[in-house]
Design an enzyme around this catalytic site. Structure first.
Site, PDB file in Angstrom:
ATOM      1  N   LEU A  91       0.860  -1.169   0.000  1.00  0.00           N
ATOM      2  CA  LEU A  91       0.000   0.000   0.000  1.00  0.00           C
ATOM      3  C   LEU A  91       0.902   1.225   0.000  1.00  0.00           C
ATOM      4  CD1 LEU A  91      -2.696  -0.912   2.713  1.00  0.00           C
ATOM      5  CD2 LEU A  91      -2.958  -1.004   0.221  1.00  0.00           C
ATOM      6  N   ASP A  92       0.438   2.321  -0.620  1.00  0.00           N
ATOM      7  CA  ASP A  92       1.189   3.564  -0.565  1.00  0.00           C
ATOM      8  C   ASP A  92       1.441   3.946   0.886  1.00  0.00           C
ATOM      9  OD1 ASP A  92       1.093   3.715  -3.290  1.00  0.00           O
ATOM     10  OD2 ASP A  92      -0.480   5.248  -3.366  1.00  0.00           O
ATOM     11  N   MET A  93       2.513   4.672   1.110  1.00  0.00           N
ATOM     12  CA  MET A  93       2.848   5.096   2.464  1.00  0.00           C
ATOM     13  C   MET A  93       1.686   5.832   3.125  1.00  0.00           C
ATOM     14  SD  MET A  93       6.038   7.521   3.564  1.00  0.00           S
ATOM     15  CE  MET A  93       6.400   7.945   5.269  1.00  0.00           C
ATOM     16  N   THR A 113      -1.501   5.534   2.502  1.00  0.00           N
ATOM     17  CA  THR A 113      -2.748   4.767   2.535  1.00  0.00           C
ATOM     18  C   THR A 113      -2.783   3.863   3.762  1.00  0.00           C
ATOM     19  OG1 THR A 113      -2.855   4.777   0.123  1.00  0.00           O
ATOM     20  CG2 THR A 113      -4.203   3.155   1.260  1.00  0.00           C
TER      21      THR A 113
END
Length: 542
Positions: A381-383, A385
């Site tokens: 997951l994106d940082m 998110t």
């Protein structure tokens, strides 16, 4: 070139440090400078028309030798075919000087291009290729005819064998025909050789010219980057080529030194001005394949500017990288499921999924601390998110989980809060994506080279110009949900990369709420949930 503030800025806070240009929040002084620049542009009809096509602009607030404040302005690249305008600082090196290094080299390369084009369309080369093609066609016909003769002869020999004919005679005939086929092929090779050599000689000249063009182009790039000389606050000077060789050990990308931030800083240093704060923002229409909003602030591009600005900001007080300084405590990580093969956790926003270039503890590090076993990531997951992530506890489980993600067997559900009222209330977005190689980690829409990206969405709530949306992505491209919604005109609230910053939330409002997959070892169907975090729930109460 130095603009004095027309606004009363006596009550505006003066930042103690320059912003880190790759992740920042525009200071109040930068906002005043931007607004004044926008008014100056609006007063120039021709300039505003040229910029309206889309351009990155920048402002740098400075102090002169007497301590008086003012600001500088810059645009990236050229505007309307020009790289100079009275409102903006000049280029570091003038690429448009007709007698300069670039234009001379450009004319040399254009001459080579014309020679290549002339040779490629020459009647002589076309005639030579046609002679080779005609000879090859005749060869193929003659060999095919002879093979049919051989096939007929073989059938006759088979009949004769059945009738009791002498085997030695039949074998001799077969061997003779095979040898004759080899001789036929050899004769055609000899006949084609001079024709092919004639074409090869002409194509070799074209290949040499192309090689010469590439070599001259690379040499020109190197000479140009030696001419781009920049400074820093310590009084040091260097050329762009040396800076890149020192920082990243490679050649600079084309266009390095033409962005706003390097232009602004170099002008300030050359004219004895002290940089105070800086911001870059987009003006005009969004470019094809990208998501840019008029007036919104954006970070400097990394591929061109990170090495350059790392040098040029040396000696100035600069804010730290907020991403590198981000610290989320291990206690914020919640374990949702665990057995001997996998662990499923609720990742908090602001935590890297896996370790990166920055020396920051990641989710993997924190989970290892929690359970005493270092997990293996199966996806990311994106940082920024938050939400559900599954990690493997051995290689076999990781391999199977990765296979499920790659073959789209995993069901994912995300919740986001976006700007605007989304219509229609449900649907599917199909926009192919690829990385922006000059400005990572940004992604862009590209119908020619992009990879398929499909997102299904459904509106679940709307209030006060905000919409809560549930996403069920069918693919898992980087920043897929963020780009798809921004491109559709509904950027995620707080998405500083594709939308705009807001005081309401300090990250893109995106949460991985549900993950369903098959246990990689037992085959059990698992479905894990994560509740909406408080920062997102506060945006649009349920």
């Amino acid at each position: 070139m130095l603009h004095r503030f027309e606004s009363d800025i006596r009550g505006v806070e003066v930042p103690a440090r320059m912003p880190w240009p790759f992740h920042y929040e525009a200071s109040a002084l930068s906002v005043v400078a931007r607004d004044e620049l926008l008014r100056l542009i609006a007063a120039d009809e021709q300039l505003s028309a040229s910029l309206s096509e889309g351009k990155m602009l920048g402002v740098l607030v400075v102090r002169d030798a007497g301590g008086e404040p003012g600001y500088l302005a810059a645009f990236s690249g050229n505007v309307g075919g020009r790289n100079r305008h009275q409102l903006f600082v000049p280029p570091i090196y003038d690429l448009l000087d007709e007698e300069g290094e670039f234009k001379r080299g450009e004319r040399e390369l254009a001459a080579i291009n014309e020679r290549v084009a002339r040779l490629e369309r020459s009647p002589e080369l076309r005639a030579s290729r046609e002679r080779v093609a005609a000879a090859e066609e005749s060869r193929d016909h003659e060999i095919a005819d002879y093979k049919r003769l051989m096939s007929t002869a073989k059938a006759e020999r088979d009949r004769c064998r059945t009738a009791g004919a002498a085997e030695a005679v039949l074998t001799a005939e077969s061997q003779y025909q095979k040898a004759e086929l080899r001789r036929l092929r050899h004769r055609w090779r000899e006949a084609l050789a001079p024709l092919e050599a004639e074409v090869a000689a002409k194509e070799a000249e074209i290949a040499w010219l192309r090689h010469e063009r590439k070599a001259r182009s690379e040499a020109l790039q190197r000479r140009l980057f030696r001419l781009y000389r920049v400074s820093n606050a310590q009084g040091e000077r260097s050329d762009v080529l040396s800076i890149f060789e020192q920082y990243v050990h490679r050649l600079p990308p084309s266009g390095t030194g033409e962005c706003c931030a390097p232009k602004l800083l170099e002008y300030a240093y050359r004219h004895g001005l002290t940089p105070v704060t800086m911001a870059e923002f987009w003006y005009g229409a969004s470019p094809a394949g990208e998501v840019r909003h008029h007036g919104a602030y954006y970070p400097s591009c990394r591929s061109k500017c990170l090495p350059l600005l790392s040098f040029m900001l040396r000696g100035l007080p600069v804010e730290g990288n907020p991403l590198a300084e981000s610290r989320v405590e291990v206690s914020a990580v919640k374990v949702l499921y665990r057995d001997s093969e996998i662990v499923v956790v609720d990742k908090p926003a602001g935590m890297l999924s896996v370790g990166g270039k920055e020396a920051v503890p990641s989710l993997v590090d924190h989970v290892a601390e929690l359970i005493g076993v270092e997990p293996l990531p199966a996806h990311r997951l994106d940082m920024a998110t938050s939400g559900v992530m599954v990690l493997a506890l051995n290689a076999a489980a990781q391999k199977e989980l990765r296979r499920q993600f790659a073959t789209r067997e995993v069901e994912k559900e995300y919740v986001a809060v976006v700007e605007g009222v989304v219509k229609p209330s449900r649907g599917e977005i199909r926009l192919p994506l690829r990385p922006d190689v000059d400005d990572r980690p940004r992604q862009r829409v590209d119908y020619e080279h992009g990879k398929e990206a499909v997102t299904r969405y459904e509106v679940v709530a709307e209030e006060g110009g905000l919409t809560r949306v549930v996403f069920r992505p069918l693919t898992g491209r980087t920043h897929q949900l963020r780009v798809h919604m921004a491109y559709a005109g509904f950027p995620l609230v707080g998405d500083w990369l594709y939308g705009a910053r807001t005081e309401r939330i300090d990250r893109p409002a995106l949460h991985a709420a549900e993950l369903a997959f098959t246990h990689p070892i037992t085959g059990e169907e698992l479905r894990l949930f994560s509740p909406l975090p408080e920062d997102m729930a506060a945006l649009l109460p349920q």
